[in-house]
Design an enzyme around this catalytic site. Sequence first.
Site, mmCIF file in Angstrom:
data_model
loop_
_atom_site.group_PDB
_atom_site.id
_atom_site.type_symbol
_atom_site.label_atom_id
_atom_site.label_comp_id
_atom_site.label_asym_id
_atom_site.label_seq_id
_atom_site.Cartn_x
_atom_site.Cartn_y
_atom_site.Cartn_z
ATOM 1 C CB THR B 515 -7.954 -35.997 4.583
ATOM 2 O OG1 THR B 515 -7.479 -36.371 3.522
ATOM 3 C CG2 THR B 515 -8.961 -34.805 4.235
ATOM 4 C CG HIS B 516 -6.467 -36.030 10.161
ATOM 5 N ND1 HIS B 516 -6.023 -37.378 10.609
ATOM 6 C CD2 HIS B 516 -7.515 -36.953 9.348
ATOM 7 C CE1 HIS B 516 -6.636 -38.377 10.644
ATOM 8 N NE2 HIS B 516 -7.510 -37.928 9.939
ATOM 9 C CG ASN B 517 -6.007 -30.748 5.407
ATOM 10 O OD1 ASN B 517 -6.627 -31.518 5.235
ATOM 11 N ND2 ASN B 517 -4.710 -30.324 4.797
#
Lengths: 308, 589
Positions: B515-517
């Site tokens: 979820t490291h956008n």
Amino acid sequence: MNISSTRSAAIKTAAACAGALLAGAVFAQQAKPAAAQATAPALRLTAEQQALADAGARITKSGAPNGVTACISCHGANGEGTPGAGFPRLAGQSQFYLNRQLMLFADGSRNHPVMSPIAKAMDRQQMLQTSTYYATLSNAPSTAKGKADAAAMQRGRMLADWGDESIHVQACANCHGPGGRGGMFTFPYLAGQHQDYLQAAMTAWKSGARNTDPSGQMPVIAKRMSDADIAAVSAYFAMQPAPPPLTRSVPAGSASRPVPGPARAGGGGSSPARGTGTEQGAPTSGGGQGAGGGGGTQVGPQGPMPAK
Amino acid sequence: MVTRLAETDVVLIGVGLVGTMLGRELTRAGLKVVGLERGQPQFTVPDFQGPHMHDELRFSIRKALMQDNTKEAVTFRNNASQTALPIRRWESFLPGTGLGGAAVHWNGQTYRFMDTDFKLRTRTIARYGANFIPADVTIQDWGVSAEDLEPHYDRFEYLLGTSGKAGNVKGSKLAGGNPFEDPRSRDYPTPPMKEPYGSAIFRKAAASLGYSPYPQPSSNLSQPYTNPEGMTLNTCMFCGYCERYGCEHYAKSSPQTILLPALLKDPNFTLRTGCQVQRINVDKSGKVATGVSYIDAAGREFEQPAKLVILGSFALNNVRMLLLSKIGKPYDPQSGSGTVGRNYAYQTMSSVQVFFDSKVNINPFMRSGASGTVISDFVSDNFDHGPHGFIGGAYIGEIMTNGRPIEFHPTPPGTPSWGLEWKRAIARHYNHTAVLTIHGSSVATRANYLDLDPTYRDAWGQPLLRMTFDFPQNDLKMSAYVTQKALEIGRAMGGVQVAGAARKGPYTITQYQTTHNTGGTVMGDDPSTSVVNRYLQSWDVHNLFVIGASNFPQNASYNPTDTVGALAYWAANAIVTRYLKSPGPMVQA
């Protein structure tokens, strides 16, 4: 290896690792009337465990020559404990937990005027034997009685099942299982335990007299609770039916908890290696991309659709 | 009918980690702050309590803590020649929602980015020459250094209570920590987590190959800790329900356990949940924000005037809010001009599975979101990239987070993906498999960007965010190189079988990766290539601060949260000590 044993082992593996599943199973038992405990199926023990339990039974009834007095004089003929005198119920408590407490009494980490000298006199084998024996007991009458008014019972139940955000205390059920019926093998059951014992234990955690929780959770929790909260939650648990002994006391690999046998070599399939969880071992490819060499997230029925 | 509310000093868009931190800093400075959170209020008790918190189907599979994409999705395509479609079920990444935001369901992996990350373009050119950067790669410097951020990293880690072992305190190298880290002013607030068995095997194998293993810094705590806000956290119980879950034990550092209760007691703070901000309003000049417009859970429209607007929502939503508010110039991949939505980046993940003999019991269920052991030998510019021809790197670690029954089904290559043999293989391998994670960087490119979707709209009628992304060749090369190193470590761990492969394209949104956008509202010194200045102040609207992973010009090897927290304190400090005294642009464009 037969299929049913594989399946049951897999189920147990899953249950052992998932508090939710374990909790579900325990919830189902809770619905049974207390009288059903007497007819709970006896644990299947290995010969080695049976030998330990038998030896433990002798010590609990007659003591041992090395200064070990009979356990039954305080903890009751069936491990039911003595309400009002502060001697806890031991029947069906996990072997791991009981054995650890004996070691803590013996090395002085935990102290009690009656228990400490007895534990110090015991050798390691005797500790294991008595712990195993008590872990197998299922026929102790549920004698605990909680004394509290309705408001205190409500408060006790709230702390047990939900916790209280205003004092930052989480539910006892998180570790001790729904209804306080024990969680895994490291966390003792609280349901059916005597009120005075629970209250004394919590007070000891609060004062720091007992400081044997490697996580440090219990001292923090107890310090956040008022004396009235401690009395309420103790009374609540004392009013709950004590759980039957759980197979969690039985080590994996024994007859009643077999480990899975080897899978047949080579499935012949060509699907990607997968199933490494979620944020661990993220998949290297997926969806319509065909086989990936690395781990993939196995997401059960909602998993990636096959390529169209 | 729109109800115009009384003006407040500050309005927060999003009450997650950034919103809570800024709320605390600005109320402490005497300002009246209104926090607008689109999701629901949620607290450790009763919302995160067992046994329901361990409902894997609800939280991991059905994503109960995540943004409701029946109301608000993101559309996706791999490249500009495709038509983007809405993501109907989150899989690749999981934007959180609700009070506390993504910091409720994070894993607690707490790494500082490196000075080489903050100066990526300059340092790459200095060491390897300008031609080393591929033409389509738009990496750039951040405008801040590790030294600038150190006090803020330090403060944030002491807020979290992070458990770890320092490798470099004020320039002295300490054995057992990360030898590559930039100097930190002091050790972690709490000692490292206990090392799980699989991690211990990894440590031994990695050390035998000459690498430098160290305990992963964890914000699931190793012991009780009271932070400077007076909040006491408990010890992690290794239940293995961190990612995608709230922590029932007060053991994970989340706004609820580190800051929110203190903030909620402050009479200068007002929390409103269920409030969907529609846009940031600006005055006629377009240079000054006047507040925000939002719709509450009952569908009523409000205007909340404010002197200062803090946009601190999830990275993707920060970008979307600027686009919806028409603040800044949207990025155009054809011309390369415009900044909002530019330099979207991700993380390049791969994994290696080590299948052991059935005598080796890994006990994967006895884990925590950030327990484990890692090496940073292949992170950032810690190794010579010259011979390899790529920028960036990855850490490798045995950092298994769980053995949850629905999600963790390790089977060796060749196992059927369903049926009896599959079940047998799971039973055989469940407790005897270790997984190594290769957590890699992501460069920004000209073609990867975010804009508004021309077709699809949310439940309030506003255009969805459109993501255009595929893995850059640079990152696939990086993944190939570092994954090979991880395979070597896996073999040295003594596995009977070691499986794994580097990341391959095309990028898919149908399987979880991370979820490291990052990016889209990037920070920098040049308004033509950044949306906010080095203090995270909008170049266009001086009383708007945009804070989050959307500020990252490209993504580094490590997990982003520590840097998001450090940037939040960095920006808060600039606002309180400089901006409030003389409101206006803090850096002249």
